[in-house]
Structures are given as structure tokens and as C-alpha cells.
Design a protein around this motif. Structure first.
Motif, mmCIF file in Angstrom:
data_model
loop_
_atom_site.group_PDB
_atom_site.id
_atom_site.type_symbol
_atom_site.label_atom_id
_atom_site.label_comp_id
_atom_site.label_asym_id
_atom_site.label_seq_id
_atom_site.Cartn_x
_atom_site.Cartn_y
_atom_site.Cartn_z
ATOM 1 N N ASP A 273 0.846 -1.188 0.000
ATOM 2 C CA ASP A 273 0.000 0.000 0.000
ATOM 3 C C ASP A 273 0.883 1.241 0.000
ATOM 4 N N GLU A 306 -7.245 1.476 2.486
ATOM 5 C CA GLU A 306 -6.149 1.827 1.587
ATOM 6 C C GLU A 306 -6.356 1.197 0.214
ATOM 7 N N GLN A 433 -8.940 -0.915 -4.546
ATOM 8 C CA GLN A 433 -9.281 -0.812 -3.132
ATOM 9 C C GLN A 433 -10.310 -1.888 -2.804
#
Length: 437
Positions: A273, A306, A433
Motif C-alpha cells: 500500500d 487503503e 481498493q
């Protein structure tokens, strides 16, 4: 008194004052403590983060003595202030570089009577029945598990039986505060809290924010077109382990030469991420269903808040091209055990080795192809005896270049024969996501 004698007296006085000061500082150090029902005390000894993670279990004073005075300590008359040796929790790749250069380690001290267990669960069952988490201010927990035999570190620090490092290759990084907890799986089939400590986030950022388009996300590699159609993250029960655990499921639609196919399966995935999290992604399952293929992971350690960058490897199945297939000669069997064998042959621009071994256990058969061709993995296609019965797996490891396994030979077999297949691979990257489940 001579000048030399005066210098010796001055040195003794200064050293004594330093030792007294260090002892006072050490005595006044207060660490968060959790007391277990069996009498063991757990204390937060330190938090480290980065490519190298080292702890001085005696605290900063030991670190100062070790680094700036002497690893052997300070000796003045009968007084000896010696630091305990540092502890390390560094994971390395085969080339020696850090495996997880941004990970964090929470160091926990265990104190109690000498024969008291470190935790209420035997260490051999820690991976199954113990879990630790780091949570941010929102309460979202990121989990880690421990491996038996590789966790407890002995130390000479007075009052400590051992220190255990709890490694998080991924954890919530954007907030200022974190909360560390250790849980054990109880007889009432619930997770009981053993320790609960608050601490400062060792890597609070700032970090960039990634954005991603809505799914499906489509990527191309040669004649292969792959669409990521679903990415779901949450908690659920998984086989062989108690209680709900973190999981992620990625679902793909694959087209080869314009036609939908399930012959390409996702068998490896990496996830990162924007904050630098790089978790270990253990696979739970991958297979095809309803003209789609999926990859399911456990304990991913990334937040659904995230955007994730996924690097996914797809391996082709069902390709039995004779040029990419190798079959061993008949391997004689005596008393349901393969007789000693050593075969070395050139194949696919590499050297293929097949041999028996008694390491790490008797009756082991090792097969390895090196170097492995680019964009390919070696897969077991068939392992049968003289009557066509399957030779089954007992124990050992398999990887992309072969296996190191003890096999269960069918009773009464005269010989066995192994067939390996070189399978083509393609790697594609996606930005998405997940939805929370």
C-alpha cells in the motif's frame, strides 16, 4: 599522594558516580506490565522499526554502555555493570538483503518463576492458538502469528525469563498511537486478552494517498487479458485453525487469445500500500469456478481503507507439451522405500537433479531444476508405481524448481516413476481498493 594516585582516585570517584547514576535511572524505569492468571508478568521492553531490529533487553542504559563504553561493562572494585547482549529479529532474503525493510517489532519481556510457561498456551501451539495485533485509533486490528521454536529469546537480564519479538511486516502507519494486544484461544472458543499495551506509532508518516478506478481493472500480458473483477477483505474461519482470521479474496476473469479460460490460475500474490506496508501473503486456496479464477489469502495485514497494489502470478495448467515434460526412469523400490538414486541430466537449458536423501528425514526424495527458465515453474504432473497407483505426499516442501519430500509408496510397489511439467507463468499488476466483508 602522587599525580598518578590522584588520577586513580578521581577515576574511581567518577566511575562510581556514573554507576550510581545509571543504577538509579535503571531502577526508575517503568514499563507497561500485564499480569497473567498463572503468575507470569508480560512487559513492553521496546519497539523497533526498519530494515534492522535490535533490542537491548536491559534498556537504553545497557545500549549506551555496550556501544560507547565497553560490551564487557564497567568494573570498579567489586561493582560490575555489564550489559546484556543485544537481541536481533532480522529476516533476510537469499542475497542477504532485508526481507521486510519497513517492518516493526514489538519486544515483550516474560518474568516469573523459572519453570513457569511464558504464556498459558504451550509454545508448540503458539501459531495456532496465539495471535498478536496492532490497532490504530479507529480500532482496526492488524494481525501477526508466531512460529514455534523461533520466538522466545533467552536473556541474562535480571528478572526476565525470556524476551519474545512480535514482528509486523505491515501495520497501521498513518496515526500517532497504536495498541498492541496478545490473545490466546480459550477453552470457551473465544480469544482471551493476555496483554494490552499502548505505544507511539514508530512510523507515522506522512504518506501519499493512492487512488484507483472502480473494478473491473484490466491488464494485458501478451495474448493474456486479465480482469480483476472483485477484491474483498474481512474476517472468517479458515480450515485447520480456530476462530475468525483475516482473509482477502481476489477474483479474476482471464481471456487467452480472446477466449475466456480457466487454464491460468493465480498461484502467487504480493500486496503493498502507499504507506510502505509489505505483508507476507500466505495462500489459503486458488482455483477456478464459474468461468472465473480466484486467489484467497489469510492474514494479509492491509487495511480496506487503503488502495492496494497487487502483483499476481498466473500459471498455466493442463499444458502437456512433450518438450516441456520430463519423466524419470523406473526407480526401484524395496520394502516400500525408494532405493538410493542419483540422476543428473541437462534439460530445458538447466541441470535437473533427482536423488534420495536422509535429510531432513529418512526416505526423502529431492528433485531440482537449476537454473529455472524465465517465466516458468516446475510442477509435479504424475507420480505412480508399477501398477499405476499414485504415490502420495507425506512431508516436506515443494517450490517452483522442484520438491524435497518424503513420499508414501503404495504397499508392494516394485518401482515408481515421476513426471514433471514445466508450466508457463505470466505476472500482472493491479491497483484496487478492497470492499470490506
Amino acid at each position: 599522594m602522587s599525580k598518578a594516585g590522584q588520577r586513580r582516585v578521581l577515576f574511581v570517584v567518577v566511575a562510581t558516580l556514573i554507576i550510581a547514576g545509571l543504577l538509579v535511572v535503571r531502577a526508575n524505569v517503568r514499563r507497561p506490565v500485564s499480569r497473567l492468571a498463572n503468575g507470569t508478568q508480560l512487559s513492553l521492553r521496546g519497539v523497533t522499526q526498519g530494515p534492522t531490529n535490535t533490542l537491548f533487553p536491559g534498556g537504553r542504559i545497557d545500549a549506551l554502555i555496550y556501544q560507547f563504553i565497553s560490551p564487557k561493562g564497567i568494573h570498579v572494585g567489586p561493582v560490575n555493570l555489564a550489559p546484556a547482549p543485544p537481541l536481533s529479529d532480522d529476516w533476510r532474503k537469499p542475497d542477504g538483503s532485508p526481507a521486510f525493510p519497513t517492518k516493526a517489532v514489538i519486544w515483550i519481556g516474560h518474568h516469573g518463576p523459572t519453570n513457569l510457561p511464558l504464556l498459558p498456551i504451550p509454545e508448540s501451539k503458539w501459531f495456532r492458538d496465539i495471535r498478536a495485533t496492532l490497532a490504530d485509533e479507529t480500532g482496526e486490528e492488524w494481525e501477526t502469528r508466531v512460529t514455534a521454536g523461533h520466538q522466545a529469546r533467552q536473556t541474562t537480564v535480571r528478572g526476565l525469563n525470556a524476551v519474545t519479538p512480535w514482528s509486523f511486516s505491515s501495520f497501521p502507519r498513518r496515526g500517532k498511537k497504536l495498541r498492541f494486544r496478545i490473545y490466546s484461544y480459550g477453552t470457551n472458543e473465544t480469544w482471551d486478552t493476555l496483554a494490552d499495551f499502548s505505544l507511539a506509532n514508530p512510523a507515522p508518516g506522512p504518506y501519499p494517498v493512492w487512488t484507483s478506478p472502480a473494478l473491473p481493472a484490466v491488464q494485458t500480458n501478451g495474448n493474456l487479458v486479465v480482469a480483476l473483477v472483485q477484491l474483498v477483505s474481512g474476517r472468517k474461519s479458515v480450515p485447520y485453525y480456530p476462530g475468525a482470521r483475516q482473509f482477502t479474496r481476489a477474483v479474476f476473469e482471464v481471456k487467452e487469445d480472446g477466449q475466456v479460460t480457466t487454464n491460468w490460475l493465480p498461484d502467487r500474490m504480493e500486496a503493498t500500500d502507499a504507506t510502505g506496508n509489505e505483508p507476507w501473503v500466505p495462500m489459503v486456496n486458488f482455483q477456478a469456478t464459474n468461468q472465473q479464477v480466484f486467489y484467497e489469502m489469510q492474514a494479509v495485514g492491509l487495511s480496506a481503507t487503503e488502495v492496494w497494489k497487487l502483483k499476481t502470478r498466473f500459471t498455466k495448467t493442463g499444458d502437456h507439451n512433450a518438450e516441456r515434460t520430463w519423466t524419470s526412469p523406473e526407480l526401484p523400490v524395496t520394502n516400500d522405500t525408494i532405493e538410493p538414486v542419483s540422476i543428473k541430466t541437462n534439460w530445458q537449458a538447466g541441470v535437473l537433479v533427482l536423488e534420495t536423501s536422509d535429510h531432513p528425514f529418512p526416505g526423502n526424495l529431492r528433485l531440482d531444476l537449476a537454473p529455472l527458465p524465465d517465466n516458468a515453474v516446475l510442477r509435479l504432473d504424475e507420480f505412480v508405481d508399477d501398477r499405476g497407483r499414485s504415490v502420495t505426499y507425506e512431508a516436506g516442501s515443494m517450490d517452483d524448481s522442484g520438491f524435497h519430500v518424503r513420499w508414501k509408496i503404495p504397499a508392494g510397489a516394485k518401482w515408481v516413476r515421476v513426471t514433471m511439467r514445466l508450466a508457463e507463468t505470466r505476472t500482472l499488476k493491479f491497483l484496487a481498493q478492497p470492499t470490506r466483508q
